[in-house]
Design an enzyme around this catalytic site. Structure first.
Site, PDB file in Angstrom:
ATOM      1  N   GLY A   8      15.125-104.909  61.599  1.00  0.00           N
ATOM      2  CA  GLY A   8      15.121-104.390  60.234  1.00  0.00           C
ATOM      3  C   GLY A   8      15.954-103.122  60.108  1.00  0.00           C
ATOM      4  O   GLY A   8      15.774-102.169  60.861  1.00  0.00           O
ATOM      5  N   GLY A  10      16.156-101.112  57.331  1.00  0.00           N
ATOM      6  CA  GLY A  10      15.743-100.282  56.195  1.00  0.00           C
ATOM      7  C   GLY A  10      15.601 -98.833  56.625  1.00  0.00           C
ATOM      8  O   GLY A  10      16.151 -98.416  57.651  1.00  0.00           O
ATOM      9  N   PHE A  11      14.851 -98.071  55.855  1.00  0.00           N
ATOM     10  CA  PHE A  11      14.713 -96.647  56.157  1.00  0.00           C
ATOM     11  C   PHE A  11      14.091 -96.406  57.527  1.00  0.00           C
ATOM     12  O   PHE A  11      14.543 -95.551  58.279  1.00  0.00           O
ATOM     13  CB  PHE A  11      13.874 -95.958  55.076  1.00  0.00           C
ATOM     14  CG  PHE A  11      14.615 -95.732  53.798  1.00  0.00           C
ATOM     15  CD1 PHE A  11      15.669 -94.839  53.747  1.00  0.00           C
ATOM     16  CD2 PHE A  11      14.284 -96.421  52.648  1.00  0.00           C
ATOM     17  CE1 PHE A  11      16.370 -94.616  52.568  1.00  0.00           C
ATOM     18  CE2 PHE A  11      14.974 -96.213  51.462  1.00  0.00           C
ATOM     19  CZ  PHE A  11      16.019 -95.311  51.423  1.00  0.00           C
ATOM     20  N   GLU A 168      11.298 -97.262  35.454  1.00  0.00           N
ATOM     21  CA  GLU A 168      12.751 -97.084  35.484  1.00  0.00           C
ATOM     22  C   GLU A 168      13.467 -98.255  34.823  1.00  0.00           C
ATOM     23  O   GLU A 168      14.428 -98.058  34.062  1.00  0.00           O
ATOM     24  CB  GLU A 168      13.218 -96.916  36.937  1.00  0.00           C
ATOM     25  CG  GLU A 168      12.908 -95.521  37.472  1.00  0.00           C
ATOM     26  CD  GLU A 168      12.809 -95.440  38.997  1.00  0.00           C
ATOM     27  OE1 GLU A 168      12.653 -94.335  39.522  1.00  0.00           O
ATOM     28  OE2 GLU A 168      12.877 -96.495  39.661  1.00  0.00           O
ATOM     29  N   ASP A 297       7.219-100.139  55.289  1.00  0.00           N
ATOM     30  CA  ASP A 297       6.341-100.857  54.360  1.00  0.00           C
ATOM     31  C   ASP A 297       5.540-101.965  55.029  1.00  0.00           C
ATOM     32  O   ASP A 297       4.556-102.442  54.465  1.00  0.00           O
ATOM     33  CB  ASP A 297       7.164-101.480  53.220  1.00  0.00           C
ATOM     34  CG  ASP A 297       7.692-100.432  52.253  1.00  0.00           C
ATOM     35  OD1 ASP A 297       7.460 -99.237  52.508  1.00  0.00           O
ATOM     36  OD2 ASP A 297       8.327-100.817  51.265  1.00  0.00           O
TER      37      ASP A 297
END
Lengths: 454, 454
Positions: A8, A10-11, A168, A297
């Site tokens: 992964g 991601g962050f 948003e 997450d």
């Protein structure tokens, strides 16, 4: 040399791989099914035609360029053998000494997966361009017809979920309709578009204090958004959404509600929480396999008062760096012990501690909210803080520069620079014919669909 | 008020609609199957990850914003009734007094349409992102394997067609491999990629003078491109291309050869040329229907020495403006005659005259060629001229600014900013499994394919 596999980009994954790569003390393989790291906090701006995909995404390979011992693979992890320490992917196998699993989450439709085709979520670039396509096509459909009911159908937008993403999206669609598109149509008046934000609880943005949530509600209403609280969506179909006993006829429905962890967690055979997240220990490792970590997450990490930490970028970034530090410490100690001819010491791992620096959300032009501890701000100052922090955390100077310039441009001109519908040619797509009005129109499935829902 | 229908929002259609719209003397409807006008001369840079789609595309609707009497429709024209003056499209019908058909052209595979899936062409944004995906995935595939033959397969790129697009693609892939990607891989050395440009004639860029073509050939060879002349491609398949009796094993084949006009021309029932273009009169109208015009790549216009005018942006732009002027003159005269109670005069239409301002092509960093009349330039000065002219002709200040900045950035850093593979998740796609090596790999058709070839 120890080999760390990171699944992964991601962050969490990027921050772990970067820290491990910088040390030069371990070999790292980072594998992701996409070739890019995505700055998800700005994804809604790609969906709303304000930014281009490449403004908020960087090839993982480019991020790892400086670290010669980090190998980047485009691939899809499909199996994890904890005993033999092997990850299988669609191009072969990867043996590991340490494993970091950071595959994130997608949307949950609370068991109603059939809603996804009517109401796409927003987690990746494909979904963002699909949402952009649907929103822009809705206005085009309205412009094509003289039937007022059909125009109303296409000019009604429902967003399900009152978290930051839902807020948003609702604010952006309202601004798109009222400013960027205002002078572009001849049959319809785009400023009459209805934007409805549906939230099942009795307040939007429940992770913020009540006064901040009230400010955001007011700001949305100033933009013309209808905020519908305390009502659960009971059905989503071709015609729109059903909320309680009320049916809203809407051409576009967007989903910004529940979260479902990546199914890879189930491969581990360890306890998961209700959202499918892996319940990890205080050191983010899984039970009985202290060399296997879950971060971001996908992890259920117990925070204060027994509540799990939220699925936010800062949590994932800190978790990724924490795991990298932990691995480097252990590898260093092991090497020292080997040199000194001593047996491996049992390490006492310092638990992961999330430093909460606060949170923020933006509603539209000059309207945002932020809170950090007891400090709360809203309006122009929060909006500037939001802009600054999001530019700061973007990866790479080039993206920072271009996002900054595009924001200046958009602010000065009220325009959106990326209003493109990219498909081979105009053909009514399945999602377009969902309208009850479209029955008589010849339809095809577009061969270059970006539809993640199909 | 006379109603002019314009089919197609390319260079010809946009220029005609803009001129008609500015006058305010006629009502205009412009219809296109895409929502954007595309600056095709820079499309290869989107394919090569240097620019984003939104840098070179503008919504037609936004271009027409200032002209209140121009209506823009997203739709697909499907029928043309010349007698009753009605265009049919997928959302209804459009009656017209004047009709301008400007639907352009796509690639011709010379009767071998089955080659398209192996060798996509480059005419629209969907194809550009598909070519980008294929080129980037090829390097990823090579990085994933340790089999040298498979690495060679994926690191060989063949471009068929030695016109400006083929030259630009070949030069860009070579620069991508040698600069932007050079330090990003661990298993392969991207600088060893083979790039082969195949041209059936005995010279590339045959619309240029021989010394300019020689310069371009030399410049390509300096970049490491192999230029193969005088050989016709006899087959394209899963393994690569067959040229004469030689088979080149290649993971990526791109098509930049023949041109085929949009099939809408055949609806008119008038003579077409071999490429399917509508043979128009000196006033660009079709036989027997002086109110119906064809402009741009779809038109066969006789130029000097009986040769048709080339399918270039300047020809289309001038043709669009010419037709608009002609219509406005006639409408004005008719109104004057009505006022003076005189019968309509038979108009003597001034024939279309193409003002050739020259042509240019770019090969790579600081390498380009240009010629205008007897003036010929190459190298750095031609490259600067190329940059300046392409920025100048882009639509909209925003796009000019961002393309300029991205070029400065790319020049300074040798990097490509848009190296994104956008698909839902990594899955081997049909086009990826074309490799003879990929037999054992599980494959799926990606639901969010951008593949225009499928």
């Amino acid at each position: 040399m120890a080999h760390v596999v990171v699944i992964g980009g991601g962050f969490a994954g990027i921050n772990a791989a970067r820290k491990l790569g910088k040390s030069g003390k371990v070999a790292v393989t980072i594998i992701d099914q996409r070739n890019h790291h995505l700055f998800q906090p700005l994804l809604y701006q790609v969906a709303m035609a304000g930014l281009d995909p490449s403004d908020i995404a960087v090839p993982i390979r480019a991020l790892m360029r400086p670290y010669r011992r980090v190998r980047t693979l485009l691939g899809r992890a499909s199996s994890i053998d904890l005993e033999n320490r092997i990850v299988g992917y669609d191009g072969g196998t990867l043996p590991f000494d340490y494993l970091i699993i950071a595959c994130g989450a997608s949307h949950s439709y609370f068991g109603k997966d059939e809603w996804e085709r009517f109401a796409p979520g927003l987690k990746n670039l494909g979904q963002a361009t699909e949402i952009r396509r649907r929103v822009l096509v809705a206005f085009e459909q309205a412009e094509r017809t003289n039937d007022l009911a059909e125009q109303d159908h296409w000019m009604t937008f429902v967003i399900v979920g009152g978290g930051p993403t839902g807020v948003e999206l609702a604010g952006s669609i309202a601004e798109l309709a009222r400013h960027a598109l205002a002078k572009d149509f001849r049959t319809i008046d785009s400023t009459h578009a209805r934007v409805i934000l549906v939230q099942s609880g009795d307040s939007i943005l429940k992770q913020f204090s009540q006064d901040q949530a009230d400010y955001a509600t007011k700001a949305l209403e100033d933009l013309g958004v209808e905020v519908v609280l305390g009502n659960r969506v009971t059905d989503i179909n071709a015609g729109g959404v059903v909320i309680g006993d009320q049916t809203i006829n809407a051409g576009t429905v967007l989903w910004a509600a529940g979260v479902q962890a990546n199914p890879i967690g189930a491969l581990l055979g360890v306890p998961l929480d209700k959202a499918g997240r892996v319940i990890v220990g205080k050191d983010l490792s899984i039970p009985e396999h202290s060399n296997v970590f879950v971060a971001g997450d996908l992890a259920h990490v117990e925070g204060e008062k027994g509540k799990p930490l939220p699925g936010l970028a800062p949590v994932a970034m800190q978790a990724g760096r924490y795991v990298a530090d932990l691995i480097l410490t252990e590898v260093g100690e092991r090497e020292a012990n080997v040199k000194a001819n001593q047996p491996a010491a049992v390490q006492n791992r310092k638990p992961f501690h999330y430093r909460d620096k606060g949170q923020m959300a933006t509603i539209g032009r000059r309207r945002a909210i932020m809170q950090s501890g007891s400090i709360k701000k809203n309006g122009l100052i929060a909006w500037f803080a939001w802009l600054t922090i999001h530019i700061y955390f973007l990866n790479g100077f080039r993206n920072r520069l271009f996002v900054f310039l595009k924001w200046c441009w958009a602010y000065a001109t009220f325009s959106k620079g990326a209003r493109l519908i990219v498909q081979k040619e105009w053909r009514q797509r399945e999602s377009d014919k969902l309208s009850p009005f479209a029955d008589g129109i010849e339809t095809y499935e577009d061969p270059i669909s970006n539809d993640p829902a199909s």
